[in-house]
Write a protein that holds these residues in place. Sequence first.
Motif, mmCIF file in Angstrom:
data_model
loop_
_atom_site.group_PDB
_atom_site.id
_atom_site.type_symbol
_atom_site.label_atom_id
_atom_site.label_comp_id
_atom_site.label_asym_id
_atom_site.label_seq_id
_atom_site.Cartn_x
_atom_site.Cartn_y
_atom_site.Cartn_z
ATOM 1 N N ALA A 1 0.856 -1.270 0.023
ATOM 2 C CA ALA A 1 0.197 -0.083 0.057
ATOM 3 C C ALA A 1 0.773 1.321 0.009
ATOM 4 C CB ALA A 1 -0.762 0.073 1.068
ATOM 5 N N ILE A 2 0.531 2.108 -0.552
ATOM 6 C CA ILE A 2 1.106 3.426 -0.972
ATOM 7 C C ILE A 2 0.459 4.714 -0.485
ATOM 8 C CG2 ILE A 2 2.516 5.051 -2.432
ATOM 9 C CD1 ILE A 2 2.978 2.414 -4.254
ATOM 10 N N CYS A 3 0.962 5.498 0.185
ATOM 11 C CA CYS A 3 0.319 6.873 0.471
ATOM 12 C C CYS A 3 1.170 8.055 0.151
ATOM 13 C CB CYS A 3 0.027 6.734 2.170
ATOM 14 S SG CYS A 3 -0.699 8.420 2.803
ATOM 15 N N ALA A 4 0.975 8.943 -0.603
ATOM 16 C CA ALA A 4 1.703 9.773 -1.190
ATOM 17 C C ALA A 4 1.149 11.358 -1.345
ATOM 18 C CB ALA A 4 2.430 9.427 -2.386
ATOM 19 N N ILE A 5 1.883 12.212 -1.026
ATOM 20 C CA ILE A 5 1.518 13.673 -1.448
ATOM 21 C C ILE A 5 2.638 14.152 -2.159
ATOM 22 C CG2 ILE A 5 0.981 15.873 -0.479
ATOM 23 C CD1 ILE A 5 0.080 14.641 1.870
ATOM 24 N N SER A 6 2.454 14.807 -3.573
ATOM 25 C CA SER A 6 3.441 15.366 -4.359
ATOM 26 C C SER A 6 2.876 16.927 -4.461
ATOM 27 C CB SER A 6 3.285 14.923 -5.930
ATOM 28 O OG SER A 6 3.509 13.451 -5.932
ATOM 29 N N LEU A 7 4.046 17.670 -4.318
ATOM 30 C CA LEU A 7 4.032 19.216 -4.270
ATOM 31 C C LEU A 7 4.983 19.754 -5.118
ATOM 32 C CD1 LEU A 7 3.074 19.818 -0.362
ATOM 33 C CD2 LEU A 7 1.421 19.649 -2.422
ATOM 34 N N ARG A 8 4.826 21.266 -5.418
ATOM 35 C CA ARG A 8 5.888 21.884 -6.160
ATOM 36 C C ARG A 8 7.230 21.715 -5.024
ATOM 37 N NH1 ARG A 8 2.755 27.364 -6.532
ATOM 38 N NH2 ARG A 8 4.389 27.552 -4.843
ATOM 39 N N TYR B 1 9.516 8.796 3.630
ATOM 40 C CA TYR B 1 10.661 9.613 3.218
ATOM 41 C C TYR B 1 9.970 10.439 2.056
ATOM 42 C CZ TYR B 1 9.719 5.822 -0.535
ATOM 43 O OH TYR B 1 9.160 5.087 -1.536
ATOM 44 N N ILE B 2 10.926 11.542 1.519
ATOM 45 C CA ILE B 2 10.832 12.211 0.613
ATOM 46 C C ILE B 2 11.621 12.065 -0.696
ATOM 47 C CG2 ILE B 2 10.903 14.839 -0.036
ATOM 48 C CD1 ILE B 2 9.975 15.552 2.954
ATOM 49 N N THR B 3 11.024 12.100 -2.038
ATOM 50 C CA THR B 3 11.816 12.251 -3.044
ATOM 51 C C THR B 3 11.756 13.238 -3.888
ATOM 52 O OG1 THR B 3 10.112 10.976 -4.563
ATOM 53 C CG2 THR B 3 11.452 9.466 -3.258
ATOM 54 N N HIS B 4 12.523 13.349 -4.803
ATOM 55 C CA HIS B 4 12.694 14.607 -5.878
ATOM 56 C C HIS B 4 12.564 14.099 -7.425
ATOM 57 C CE1 HIS B 4 14.515 15.965 -1.800
ATOM 58 N NE2 HIS B 4 13.479 16.888 -2.098
ATOM 59 N N SER B 5 11.770 14.977 -7.961
ATOM 60 C CA SER B 5 11.699 14.725 -9.392
ATOM 61 C C SER B 5 11.408 16.128 -10.208
ATOM 62 C CB SER B 5 10.871 13.636 -9.720
ATOM 63 O OG SER B 5 9.639 13.990 -9.381
ATOM 64 N N SER B 6 11.223 16.088 -11.211
ATOM 65 C CA SER B 6 10.595 17.374 -11.975
ATOM 66 C C SER B 6 9.765 16.912 -13.237
ATOM 67 C CB SER B 6 11.946 18.177 -12.677
ATOM 68 O OG SER B 6 12.716 17.383 -13.708
ATOM 69 N N ARG C 1 11.694 22.724 -16.863
ATOM 70 C CA ARG C 1 11.449 21.785 -15.875
ATOM 71 C C ARG C 1 11.166 22.371 -14.769
ATOM 72 N NH1 ARG C 1 10.654 16.788 -18.206
ATOM 73 N NH2 ARG C 1 11.236 16.077 -16.354
ATOM 74 N N GLN C 2 9.916 21.812 -13.903
ATOM 75 C CA GLN C 2 9.521 22.270 -12.596
ATOM 76 C C GLN C 2 9.941 21.210 -11.596
ATOM 77 O OE1 GLN C 2 7.997 25.225 -12.248
ATOM 78 N NE2 GLN C 2 8.839 25.337 -14.697
ATOM 79 N N PRO C 3 10.450 21.679 -10.584
ATOM 80 C CA PRO C 3 10.804 20.465 -9.376
ATOM 81 C C PRO C 3 9.646 20.297 -8.545
ATOM 82 C CG PRO C 3 11.585 23.001 -8.725
ATOM 83 C CD PRO C 3 11.021 22.997 -10.342
ATOM 84 N N VAL C 4 9.381 18.792 -8.278
ATOM 85 C CA VAL C 4 8.668 18.199 -7.471
ATOM 86 C C VAL C 4 9.014 17.455 -6.308
ATOM 87 C CG1 VAL C 4 6.703 16.746 -7.793
ATOM 88 C CG2 VAL C 4 6.972 18.143 -9.549
ATOM 89 N N ALA C 5 8.384 17.392 -5.182
ATOM 90 C CA ALA C 5 8.907 16.818 -4.060
ATOM 91 C C ALA C 5 7.776 16.081 -3.845
ATOM 92 C CB ALA C 5 9.386 17.612 -2.725
ATOM 93 N N GLN C 6 7.992 14.822 -3.392
ATOM 94 C CA GLN C 6 6.977 13.785 -2.849
ATOM 95 C C GLN C 6 7.233 13.093 -1.663
ATOM 96 O OE1 GLN C 6 6.217 9.638 -4.773
ATOM 97 N NE2 GLN C 6 4.532 10.801 -5.439
ATOM 98 N N TRP C 7 6.246 13.182 -0.611
ATOM 99 C CA TRP C 7 6.221 12.259 0.560
ATOM 100 C C TRP C 7 5.569 11.236 0.518
ATOM 101 C CZ3 TRP C 7 1.879 11.151 3.542
ATOM 102 C CH2 TRP C 7 2.122 10.479 4.534
ATOM 103 N N ARG C 8 6.197 10.326 0.875
ATOM 104 C CA ARG C 8 5.395 8.846 0.889
ATOM 105 C C ARG C 8 5.859 7.659 1.671
ATOM 106 N NH1 ARG C 8 6.067 6.328 -4.963
ATOM 107 N NH2 ARG C 8 5.524 4.439 -4.097
ATOM 108 N N ILE C 9 4.894 6.954 1.962
ATOM 109 C CA ILE C 9 4.806 5.682 2.891
ATOM 110 C C ILE C 9 4.644 4.724 1.813
ATOM 111 C CG2 ILE C 9 4.061 4.627 4.884
ATOM 112 C CD1 ILE C 9 3.869 7.039 6.190
ATOM 113 N N ASP C 10 5.379 3.674 1.857
ATOM 114 C CA ASP C 10 4.973 2.527 0.900
ATOM 115 C C ASP C 10 5.384 1.141 1.725
ATOM 116 O OD1 ASP C 10 7.374 3.013 0.508
ATOM 117 O OD2 ASP C 10 7.237 2.959 -1.828
#
Length: 84
Positions: free
Chosen positions: A34-41, A58-63, A71-80
Amino acid sequence: MSHFESWFSGFMAGEGCFALDLNQAKGRRPRWSAICAISLRGDDEPILEQIKAKWGGYITHSSFPGPNGKRQPVAQWRIDGVDD
């Protein structure tokens, strides 16, 4: 329920995502997680840091490509999984 938990439940309802992932690695038994996530700028990462401090994960980074082609940066918090 604390103030933070009340805020989080509304924030999660508006910005969050719940998903199920099936991992079918070759030679291994299929495993669901199961994954719970929030992606924000990217500039909203401090919000995700507060959530991580309270709930773990944990927090991951992408764009992604923005409307202007940059390219716009994105941060995502997730529990999986239960380990996070």
